[in-house]
Scaffold this motif. Structure first.
Motif, PDB file in Angstrom:
ATOM      1  N   THR A  55      36.904  46.673  47.479  1.00  0.00           N
ATOM      2  CA  THR A  55      37.039  47.120  45.814  1.00  0.00           C
ATOM      3  C   THR A  55      37.612  46.190  45.232  1.00  0.00           C
ATOM      4  OG1 THR A  55      39.338  47.608  45.821  1.00  0.00           O
ATOM      5  CG2 THR A  55      37.981  49.691  46.862  1.00  0.00           C
ATOM      6  N   TYR A  56      37.797  44.880  45.363  1.00  0.00           N
ATOM      7  CA  TYR A  56      37.717  43.812  44.298  1.00  0.00           C
ATOM      8  C   TYR A  56      36.775  42.312  44.455  1.00  0.00           C
ATOM      9  CZ  TYR A  56      40.823  41.845  47.964  1.00  0.00           C
ATOM     10  OH  TYR A  56      41.163  41.298  48.983  1.00  0.00           O
ATOM     11  N   LEU A  57      36.323  41.589  43.487  1.00  0.00           N
ATOM     12  CA  LEU A  57      35.905  40.773  43.797  1.00  0.00           C
ATOM     13  C   LEU A  57      36.715  39.118  42.959  1.00  0.00           C
ATOM     14  CD1 LEU A  57      33.132  38.863  43.951  1.00  0.00           C
ATOM     15  CD2 LEU A  57      32.685  39.871  42.083  1.00  0.00           C
ATOM     16  N   TYR A  58      37.482  38.983  43.681  1.00  0.00           N
ATOM     17  CA  TYR A  58      38.199  37.682  43.271  1.00  0.00           C
ATOM     18  C   TYR A  58      37.240  36.307  42.869  1.00  0.00           C
ATOM     19  CZ  TYR A  58      41.361  33.575  42.494  1.00  0.00           C
ATOM     20  OH  TYR A  58      41.949  32.679  42.869  1.00  0.00           O
ATOM     21  N   LEU A  59      36.932  35.443  41.307  1.00  0.00           N
ATOM     22  CA  LEU A  59      36.433  34.687  41.201  1.00  0.00           C
ATOM     23  C   LEU A  59      37.385  33.664  40.360  1.00  0.00           C
ATOM     24  CD1 LEU A  59      32.885  35.977  39.726  1.00  0.00           C
ATOM     25  CD2 LEU A  59      33.356  34.814  41.830  1.00  0.00           C
ATOM     26  N   ASP A  60      37.512  32.174  41.572  1.00  0.00           N
ATOM     27  CA  ASP A  60      38.071  31.139  40.813  1.00  0.00           C
ATOM     28  C   ASP A  60      37.373  30.558  39.797  1.00  0.00           C
ATOM     29  OD1 ASP A  60      39.869  29.103  40.310  1.00  0.00           O
ATOM     30  OD2 ASP A  60      40.048  28.524  41.684  1.00  0.00           O
ATOM     31  N   CYS A  61      37.314  31.042  38.344  1.00  0.00           N
ATOM     32  CA  CYS A  61      36.671  30.048  37.634  1.00  0.00           C
ATOM     33  C   CYS A  61      36.347  28.445  37.196  1.00  0.00           C
ATOM     34  CB  CYS A  61      36.782  30.289  36.278  1.00  0.00           C
ATOM     35  SG  CYS A  61      36.426  32.474  35.922  1.00  0.00           S
ATOM     36  N   ARG A  62      37.422  27.914  37.985  1.00  0.00           N
ATOM     37  CA  ARG A  62      37.494  26.602  37.883  1.00  0.00           C
ATOM     38  C   ARG A  62      35.991  26.456  38.715  1.00  0.00           C
ATOM     39  NH1 ARG A  62      43.715  25.331  39.898  1.00  0.00           N
ATOM     40  NH2 ARG A  62      43.009  26.905  41.332  1.00  0.00           N
ATOM     41  N   ASP A  63      35.723  27.027  39.992  1.00  0.00           N
ATOM     42  CA  ASP A  63      34.435  26.703  41.191  1.00  0.00           C
ATOM     43  C   ASP A  63      33.269  26.051  40.365  1.00  0.00           C
ATOM     44  OD1 ASP A  63      33.089  26.198  42.696  1.00  0.00           O
ATOM     45  OD2 ASP A  63      33.629  28.692  44.151  1.00  0.00           O
ATOM     46  N   LEU A  64      33.310  24.784  40.659  1.00  0.00           N
ATOM     47  CA  LEU A  64      32.265  23.867  40.338  1.00  0.00           C
ATOM     48  C   LEU A  64      30.433  24.671  40.643  1.00  0.00           C
ATOM     49  CD1 LEU A  64      32.968  19.928  40.318  1.00  0.00           C
ATOM     50  CD2 LEU A  64      33.490  21.463  38.715  1.00  0.00           C
ATOM     51  N   ARG A  65      30.853  25.210  41.360  1.00  0.00           N
ATOM     52  CA  ARG A  65      29.590  25.898  41.605  1.00  0.00           C
ATOM     53  C   ARG A  65      28.915  27.090  40.900  1.00  0.00           C
ATOM     54  NH1 ARG A  65      30.522  27.316  48.028  1.00  0.00           N
ATOM     55  NH2 ARG A  65      32.118  28.236  46.752  1.00  0.00           N
ATOM     56  N   LEU A  66      29.545  26.697  40.255  1.00  0.00           N
ATOM     57  CA  LEU A  66      29.521  28.898  39.427  1.00  0.00           C
ATOM     58  C   LEU A  66      28.679  27.802  37.805  1.00  0.00           C
ATOM     59  CD1 LEU A  66      32.768  30.294  38.945  1.00  0.00           C
ATOM     60  CD2 LEU A  66      30.636  31.517  39.697  1.00  0.00           C
ATOM     61  N   ASN A  67      27.559  28.875  37.950  1.00  0.00           N
ATOM     62  CA  ASN A  67      26.689  28.317  36.443  1.00  0.00           C
ATOM     63  C   ASN A  67      27.125  30.146  35.618  1.00  0.00           C
ATOM     64  OD1 ASN A  67      24.534  29.081  34.847  1.00  0.00           O
ATOM     65  ND2 ASN A  67      23.793  27.002  35.771  1.00  0.00           N
ATOM     66  N   ILE A  68      27.437  29.549  34.199  1.00  0.00           N
ATOM     67  CA  ILE A  68      28.444  30.682  33.390  1.00  0.00           C
ATOM     68  C   ILE A  68      27.247  31.583  32.825  1.00  0.00           C
ATOM     69  CG2 ILE A  68      29.580  31.288  31.201  1.00  0.00           C
ATOM     70  CD1 ILE A  68      30.923  29.477  34.083  1.00  0.00           C
ATOM     71  N   ASP A  69      25.782  30.645  32.756  1.00  0.00           N
ATOM     72  CA  ASP A  69      24.854  31.296  32.454  1.00  0.00           C
ATOM     73  C   ASP A  69      24.110  32.866  33.344  1.00  0.00           C
ATOM     74  OD1 ASP A  69      24.791  30.159  29.382  1.00  0.00           O
ATOM     75  OD2 ASP A  69      23.234  28.672  30.392  1.00  0.00           O
ATOM     76  N   GLU A  70      23.944  32.010  34.689  1.00  0.00           N
ATOM     77  CA  GLU A  70      23.389  32.554  35.063  1.00  0.00           C
ATOM     78  C   GLU A  70      24.057  33.943  35.753  1.00  0.00           C
ATOM     79  OE1 GLU A  70      22.713  30.763  39.056  1.00  0.00           O
ATOM     80  OE2 GLU A  70      21.259  29.143  37.805  1.00  0.00           O
ATOM     81  N   LEU A  71      25.826  33.568  35.728  1.00  0.00           N
ATOM     82  CA  LEU A  71      26.739  34.325  36.818  1.00  0.00           C
ATOM     83  C   LEU A  71      27.273  35.569  35.051  1.00  0.00           C
ATOM     84  CD1 LEU A  71      29.394  35.088  38.173  1.00  0.00           C
ATOM     85  CD2 LEU A  71      31.241  33.770  36.088  1.00  0.00           C
ATOM     86  N   ASN A  72      26.724  35.401  34.024  1.00  0.00           N
ATOM     87  CA  ASN A  72      26.870  36.878  33.479  1.00  0.00           C
ATOM     88  C   ASN A  72      24.912  37.079  33.088  1.00  0.00           C
ATOM     89  OD1 ASN A  72      29.093  35.526  31.219  1.00  0.00           O
ATOM     90  ND2 ASN A  72      27.614  34.034  30.160  1.00  0.00           N
ATOM     91  N   THR A  73      24.504  36.949  33.560  1.00  0.00           N
ATOM     92  CA  THR A  73      23.514  37.830  34.613  1.00  0.00           C
ATOM     93  C   THR A  73      23.234  38.377  35.356  1.00  0.00           C
ATOM     94  OG1 THR A  73      21.718  35.900  32.872  1.00  0.00           O
ATOM     95  CG2 THR A  73      20.817  37.271  34.590  1.00  0.00           C
ATOM     96  N   VAL A  74      24.475  38.001  36.028  1.00  0.00           N
ATOM     97  CA  VAL A  74      24.101  38.631  37.627  1.00  0.00           C
ATOM     98  C   VAL A  74      25.816  39.609  37.772  1.00  0.00           C
ATOM     99  CG1 VAL A  74      22.399  37.097  38.656  1.00  0.00           C
ATOM    100  CG2 VAL A  74      25.250  37.133  39.278  1.00  0.00           C
ATOM    101  N   LEU A  75      26.798  39.491  36.900  1.00  0.00           N
ATOM    102  CA  LEU A  75      27.513  39.855  37.960  1.00  0.00           C
ATOM    103  C   LEU A  75      28.418  41.361  37.681  1.00  0.00           C
ATOM    104  CD1 LEU A  75      31.073  39.209  38.332  1.00  0.00           C
ATOM    105  CD2 LEU A  75      31.436  38.646  35.729  1.00  0.00           C
ATOM    106  N   SER A  76      27.252  41.390  36.238  1.00  0.00           N
ATOM    107  CA  SER A  76      27.539  43.217  36.165  1.00  0.00           C
ATOM    108  C   SER A  76      26.583  43.949  37.290  1.00  0.00           C
ATOM    109  CB  SER A  76      26.832  43.803  34.877  1.00  0.00           C
ATOM    110  OG  SER A  76      27.451  44.910  34.732  1.00  0.00           O
ATOM    111  N   PRO A  77      25.863  44.102  37.489  1.00  0.00           N
ATOM    112  CA  PRO A  77      24.965  43.977  38.872  1.00  0.00           C
ATOM    113  C   PRO A  77      25.548  44.173  40.292  1.00  0.00           C
ATOM    114  CG  PRO A  77      23.950  42.390  37.670  1.00  0.00           C
ATOM    115  CD  PRO A  77      24.579  42.579  36.689  1.00  0.00           C
ATOM    116  N   PHE A  78      26.458  42.743  40.530  1.00  0.00           N
ATOM    117  CA  PHE A  78      26.477  43.242  41.428  1.00  0.00           C
ATOM    118  C   PHE A  78      27.882  43.893  41.529  1.00  0.00           C
ATOM    119  CE2 PHE A  78      29.497  40.498  44.201  1.00  0.00           C
ATOM    120  CZ  PHE A  78      28.391  40.021  45.433  1.00  0.00           C
TER     121      PHE A  78
END
Length: 354
Positions: A55-78
């Motif tokens: 039921t949950y998704l935990y993300l650590d935003c310090r993760d250098l692998r996170l691409n913010i632009d891509e994340l903003n596109t895919v987070l909601s549908p995921f």
């Protein structure tokens, strides 16, 4: 980016040895803010582990692998495709778009202007610290002096504590902020202006006044540094304190037990949001309680009586009902014509209802 989200989604969270705090997360959108190592992540994981993993998704935003632009596109549908109802963005970055979902939990250092439930996660006060102790005996206060209020310090070996805190602070702060904090650690409990700090630092590094003032303000806003105003003189130079005495012990070799003890007393007042001020010869004046507090680890009755005599004018004019000397272990009640005087050990004072 979906691959990274899937990796986080499949992680098994661990939160071994969690000890209950005075704060807890409810079912609404929540923002937890506080300085580094205050326990934000542990509090979040404790909450999540009370829910089904799916039921949950935990993300650590310090993760250098996170691409913010891509994340903003895919987070909601995921989240929608995986029927996720709780989204956690630990160490949140405000360029990440907040999506529509049952519950969002954010952690930051600064408070944010969001219509969320807010938890300002303070470092451990003495009462919480005792819950982290493996045994409660007459060594607890000495241990508090050694560890301070950082929860993680209980699981760090004594020889590694200074380096651990140095590393944590250097990751959380910009180099100039780290330098300011180190210099401030040498000046705790003193009347210190921004210009005083600038004068000390300019000999060590090239820095403009404007840049120093900006970063100094940030340290105050985030809670690493604290200040105390003079009673009825808001424009007077303020006294400087650290959010926790462990910082001084980790950043400078200079030791001054009296100043550490005063900072410790201030931290207890601050964590309990008690209105207080300083005045000449007075460590802390609590106007709502009609009380003066003197931080004097090894006070003796004669010296304390003389101290109160020097404060008679302030006591009478402000109708002070009680003078409390917080000590390491001395306890006594003295008779004085203008005010009741009590010597109270720190442990009893910190754990009292008032």
């Amino acid at each position: 980016m979906n691959t990274l989200l899937d990796e986080y989604y499949r992680y098994d969270l661990h939160n071994a040895g969690f000890i209950e705090r005075k704060y807890s997360i409810g079912e609404k959108n929540t923002l937890i803010h506080g300085i580094t190592q205050s326990g934000k992540t542990s509090l979040i994981k404790h909450y999540l582990l009370g829910h089904k993993k799916s039921t949950y998704l935990y993300l650590d935003c310090r993760d250098l692998r996170l691409n913010i632009d891509e994340l903003n596109t895919v987070l909601s549908p995921f989240c929608r495709d995986n029927k996720i109802s709780i989204l956690v963005l630990d160490n949140y970055i405000d360029t990440i778009h907040l999506i529509e979902i049952d519950q969002i939990i954010l952690s930051t250092e600064l408070d944010l202007d969001l219509p969320y439930d807010k938890i300002h996660l303070e470092l451990l006060d003495y009462e919480e610290f005792l819950a982290f102790e493996s045994k409660f005996d007459n060594t607890a206060l000495n241990h508090f002096f050694q560890l301070g209020g950082f929860p993680a310090m209980h699981r760090i070996s004594s020889e590694d504590r200074a380096l651990y805190l140095q590393s944590s602070l250097s990751r959380a702060l910009e180099p100039i902020e780290f330098a300011i904090l180190s210099q401030a650690s040498k000046m705790v409990t003193q009347k210190v202006s921004a210009f005083n700090l600038y004068e000390r630092l300019k000999g060590e590094r090239k820095i403009s006044k404007d840049k120093l003032y900006l970063h100094l303000q940030s340290l105050f806003e985030r809670g690493y540094l604290k200040s105390l105003s003079k009673f009825n003189h808001p424009s007077a130079v303020k006294k400087l304190y650290l959010c926790d005495i462990a910082i001084k012990q980790a950043l400078v070799l200079q030791k001054h037990f009296g100043r550490l003890f005063e900072n410790l007393v201030f931290s207890e007042l601050d964590k309990h949001h008690i209105e207080c001020y300083y005045d000449e010869g007075i460590d802390f004046y609590l106007p709502e309680r009609g009380q003066i507090i003197i931080a004097s680890a090894f006070a003796n009755e004669h010296a304390l009586f003389k101290k109160v005599e020097s404060l008679e004018s302030f006591i009478v004019s402000n109708r002070v009902r009680e003078v409390v000397a917080v000590t390491m272990n001395l306890e006594s009640t003295l008779s004085h014509p203008v005010s009741r005087i009590e010597m109270i050990p720190f442990e009893r004072w910190a754990l009292s209802d008032e």
